[in-house]
Motif scaffolding. Structure first.
Motif, mmCIF file in Angstrom:
data_model
loop_
_atom_site.group_PDB
_atom_site.id
_atom_site.type_symbol
_atom_site.label_atom_id
_atom_site.label_comp_id
_atom_site.label_asym_id
_atom_site.label_seq_id
_atom_site.Cartn_x
_atom_site.Cartn_y
_atom_site.Cartn_z
ATOM 1 N N LYS A 167 26.507 -6.067 39.605
ATOM 2 C CA LYS A 167 27.256 -5.370 38.561
ATOM 3 C C LYS A 167 28.056 -6.303 37.661
ATOM 4 N N LYS A 168 28.193 -7.562 38.056
ATOM 5 C CA LYS A 168 29.028 -8.512 37.312
ATOM 6 C C LYS A 168 30.451 -7.950 37.168
ATOM 7 N N LEU A 169 30.930 -7.342 38.231
ATOM 8 C CA LEU A 169 32.240 -6.705 38.234
ATOM 9 C C LEU A 169 33.362 -7.686 37.931
ATOM 10 N N ARG A 170 33.364 -8.820 38.602
ATOM 11 C CA ARG A 170 34.483 -9.756 38.490
ATOM 12 C C ARG A 170 34.570 -10.381 37.097
ATOM 13 N N PRO A 171 33.470 -10.900 36.542
ATOM 14 C CA PRO A 171 33.576 -11.401 35.163
ATOM 15 C C PRO A 171 33.935 -10.297 34.168
ATOM 16 N N ALA A 172 33.464 -9.073 34.416
ATOM 17 C CA ALA A 172 33.805 -7.967 33.514
ATOM 18 C C ALA A 172 35.305 -7.712 33.515
ATOM 19 N N LEU A 173 35.937 -7.810 34.683
ATOM 20 C CA LEU A 173 37.384 -7.595 34.755
ATOM 21 C C LEU A 173 38.138 -8.678 34.001
ATOM 22 N N VAL A 174 37.685 -9.929 34.093
ATOM 23 C CA VAL A 174 38.315 -11.009 33.325
ATOM 24 C C VAL A 174 38.224 -10.705 31.837
ATOM 25 N N VAL A 175 37.013 -10.395 31.381
ATOM 26 C CA VAL A 175 36.765 -10.190 29.960
ATOM 27 C C VAL A 175 37.497 -8.959 29.437
ATOM 28 N N GLU A 176 37.432 -7.851 30.163
ATOM 29 C CA GLU A 176 38.032 -6.621 29.657
ATOM 30 C C GLU A 176 39.558 -6.684 29.672
ATOM 31 N N THR A 177 40.131 -7.362 30.660
ATOM 32 C CA THR A 177 41.587 -7.526 30.668
ATOM 33 C C THR A 177 42.022 -8.379 29.489
ATOM 34 N N PHE A 178 41.320 -9.474 29.254
ATOM 35 C CA PHE A 178 41.625 -10.312 28.089
ATOM 36 C C PHE A 178 41.486 -9.516 26.802
ATOM 37 N N THR A 179 40.413 -8.754 26.683
ATOM 38 C CA THR A 179 40.146 -7.971 25.482
ATOM 39 C C THR A 179 41.257 -6.961 25.227
ATOM 40 N N ALA A 180 41.742 -6.306 26.290
ATOM 41 C CA ALA A 180 42.774 -5.293 26.144
ATOM 42 C C ALA A 180 44.135 -5.876 25.783
ATOM 43 N N LEU A 181 44.384 -7.122 26.157
ATOM 44 C CA LEU A 181 45.721 -7.703 26.002
ATOM 45 C C LEU A 181 45.847 -8.731 24.895
ATOM 46 N N HIS A 182 44.742 -9.298 24.434
ATOM 47 C CA HIS A 182 44.859 -10.407 23.486
ATOM 48 C C HIS A 182 45.393 -9.916 22.147
ATOM 49 N N GLY A 183 46.079 -10.805 21.455
ATOM 50 C CA GLY A 183 46.573 -10.514 20.115
ATOM 51 C C GLY A 183 46.139 -11.592 19.150
ATOM 52 N N GLU A 184 46.558 -11.450 17.902
ATOM 53 C CA GLU A 184 46.144 -12.412 16.883
ATOM 54 C C GLU A 184 46.660 -13.809 17.183
ATOM 55 N N ALA A 185 47.760 -13.897 17.928
ATOM 56 C CA ALA A 185 48.342 -15.205 18.230
ATOM 57 C C ALA A 185 47.693 -15.877 19.431
ATOM 58 N N THR A 186 46.768 -15.196 20.084
ATOM 59 C CA THR A 186 46.111 -15.768 21.257
ATOM 60 C C THR A 186 45.340 -17.028 20.875
ATOM 61 N N GLU A 187 45.606 -18.115 21.588
ATOM 62 C CA GLU A 187 44.974 -19.392 21.278
ATOM 63 C C GLU A 187 43.615 -19.545 21.952
ATOM 64 N N VAL A 188 43.364 -18.767 22.974
ATOM 65 C CA VAL A 188 42.156 -18.941 23.772
ATOM 66 C C VAL A 188 40.953 -18.373 23.039
ATOM 67 N N LEU A 189 39.885 -19.154 22.968
ATOM 68 C CA LEU A 189 38.661 -18.760 22.282
ATOM 69 C C LEU A 189 37.726 -18.016 23.248
ATOM 70 N N PRO A 190 36.830 -17.187 22.714
ATOM 71 C CA PRO A 190 35.902 -16.435 23.570
ATOM 72 C C PRO A 190 35.096 -17.319 24.521
ATOM 73 N N ALA A 191 34.721 -18.519 24.075
ATOM 74 C CA ALA A 191 33.924 -19.404 24.941
ATOM 75 C C ALA A 191 34.686 -19.774 26.206
ATOM 76 N N ALA A 192 36.003 -19.974 26.084
ATOM 77 C CA ALA A 192 36.801 -20.312 27.259
ATOM 78 C C ALA A 192 36.934 -19.115 28.190
ATOM 79 N N VAL A 193 37.046 -17.913 27.626
ATOM 80 C CA VAL A 193 37.087 -16.700 28.440
ATOM 81 C C VAL A 193 35.781 -16.568 29.226
ATOM 82 N N ALA A 194 34.657 -16.844 28.549
ATOM 83 C CA ALA A 194 33.351 -16.770 29.216
ATOM 84 C C ALA A 194 33.258 -17.793 30.344
ATOM 85 N N ASP A 195 33.835 -18.979 30.150
ATOM 86 C CA ASP A 195 33.834 -20.003 31.196
ATOM 87 C C ASP A 195 34.558 -19.505 32.446
ATOM 88 N N VAL A 196 35.748 -18.943 32.239
ATOM 89 C CA VAL A 196 36.542 -18.465 33.368
ATOM 90 C C VAL A 196 35.852 -17.279 34.048
#
Length: 340
Positions: free
Chosen positions: A55-84
């Motif tokens: 199900k890719k549950l664990r990576p989905a939780l990382v991505v969806e939590t980041f997606t729900a909380l990130h703002g315009e000031a977030t410095e982290v790029l999508p590629a780094a989120v994918a790495d984690v």
């Protein structure tokens, strides 16, 4: 958004990016292995196969939590989120490989696991069954070790500020440390080294599954988005509660579920001497009066509801933004209502 379905196309990071990152990782490692010759590249191909599906549950939780909380000031790029996120999937695959060795299993997700596949290949080449099984199990141990190292490497190489990288590495370290403690407790019960109690079985469940499957991916996604320490801590608590409910549901399915849906035997836990809430009564860990109607399944269902409700109460806290609350509520529902 659902933790078990694809993210919206507008998300700053997507599960398809995680899949791409995993593909690049295995491509790179297979290329390295091919230069060493022998059967090492076959091991890496088998490891890639082990990471497919699920199900890719664990990576989905990382991505969806980041997606729900990130703002315009977030410095982290999508590629780094994918790495984690990919790092958590490698960690999960590593734990499954090691778990298969400890449990003596040769099937996973309805097909031969790495142990079974390599053992069958060895037998086809004329190796006797015992040696073939030993080859498969030794390979699975090495594969798990390599993927744990790979998870660390993905985070180390991610394009993150140094202070944030250290915090994410601490989360990964905690995930490994706690899961190993839970795994040892599981084996201590199974081998009659420790006498199980209900509290002990639930603590083992929290350590072995809940933290790395839910609490730690949620914490990592929140840290990547720059969330407050209070929210990160709350997500850890939420993950512990919903993770215990998730594992209890897995125990129920593993005893009473449909093998065609599960892709595994529903008798494997008892055959391997695994101690769960459902089997603990057999060991004298739970008095029959503690189970509703004297049936351990009823007690397991009651504990699932209790932990789910505790998680949902945390999701209603004022520090949880509405976008994240919907993710957490969906997570709790899917974790407890699933059929596989």
């Amino acid at each position: 958004m659902s933790v078990l379905t694809p993210l919206a196309a507008s998300s700053p990071a997507t599960l398809s990016e995680v899949e791409d990152r995993l593909k690049r990782y295995f491509d790179e490692q297979e290329a390295r292995a091919s230069r060493l010759g022998g059967r090492y590249v076959e091991l890496w191909r088998a490891m890639r196969q082990s990471a497919r599906g699920g199900k890719k549950l664990r990576p989905a939780l990382v991505v969806e939590t980041f997606t729900a909380l990130h703002g315009e000031a977030t410095e982290v790029l999508p590629a780094a989120v994918a790495d984690v996120a990919a790092a958590f999937e490698l960690l999960h695959t590593a734990f499954l490989l090691h778990d298969d060795v400890l449990d003596g299993d040769t099937m996973r997700r309805g097909r031969a696991n790495l142990i079974g596949a390599l053992a069958a290949d060895a037998e086809r080449r004329g190796v006797d069954a015992d040696r073939a099984r030993g080859w498969g199990e030794a390979s699975a141990i090495l594969a798990g070790d390599l993927l744990i190292h790979g998870a660390h490497t993905l985070i180390y190489d991610a394009n993150l500020p140094d202070a944030l990288r250290r915090r994410i590495q601490d989360v990964l370290d905690d995930a490994i440390f706690r899961t190993a403690a839970g795994e040892q407790s599981d084996m201590a019960f199974a081998c009659s080294i420790t006498t199980p109690s209900l509290a002990g079985v639930l603590a083992m469940t929290e350590d072995k599954t809940a933290h790395y499957s839910f609490g730690d991916p949620l914490r990592a996604g929140a840290l990547l988005a720059g969330a407050s320490d209070d929210l990160v801590s709350l997500l850890g608590e939420f993950g512990s509660a919903v993770g215990v409910a998730f594992q209890l549901r897995d125990d129920v399915l593993g005893t009473f579920g449909d093998e065609r849906v599960l892709g595994k035997s529903v008798a494997s836990d008892r055959r391997n001497g695994k101690v769960t809430v459902l089997t603990a009564m057999d060991h004298g860990a739970i008095d029959a009066r503690d189970a509703v109607g004297g049936h351990p399944r009823d007690m397991a269902e009651r504990l699932i509801v209790r932990n789910r409700d505790a998680a949902l109460r945390l999701a209603t806290e004022s520090i949880v933004p509405d976008r994240l609350r919907s993710v957490l509520e969906e997570c709790a529902a899917r974790a407890t209502e699933r059929r596989s």
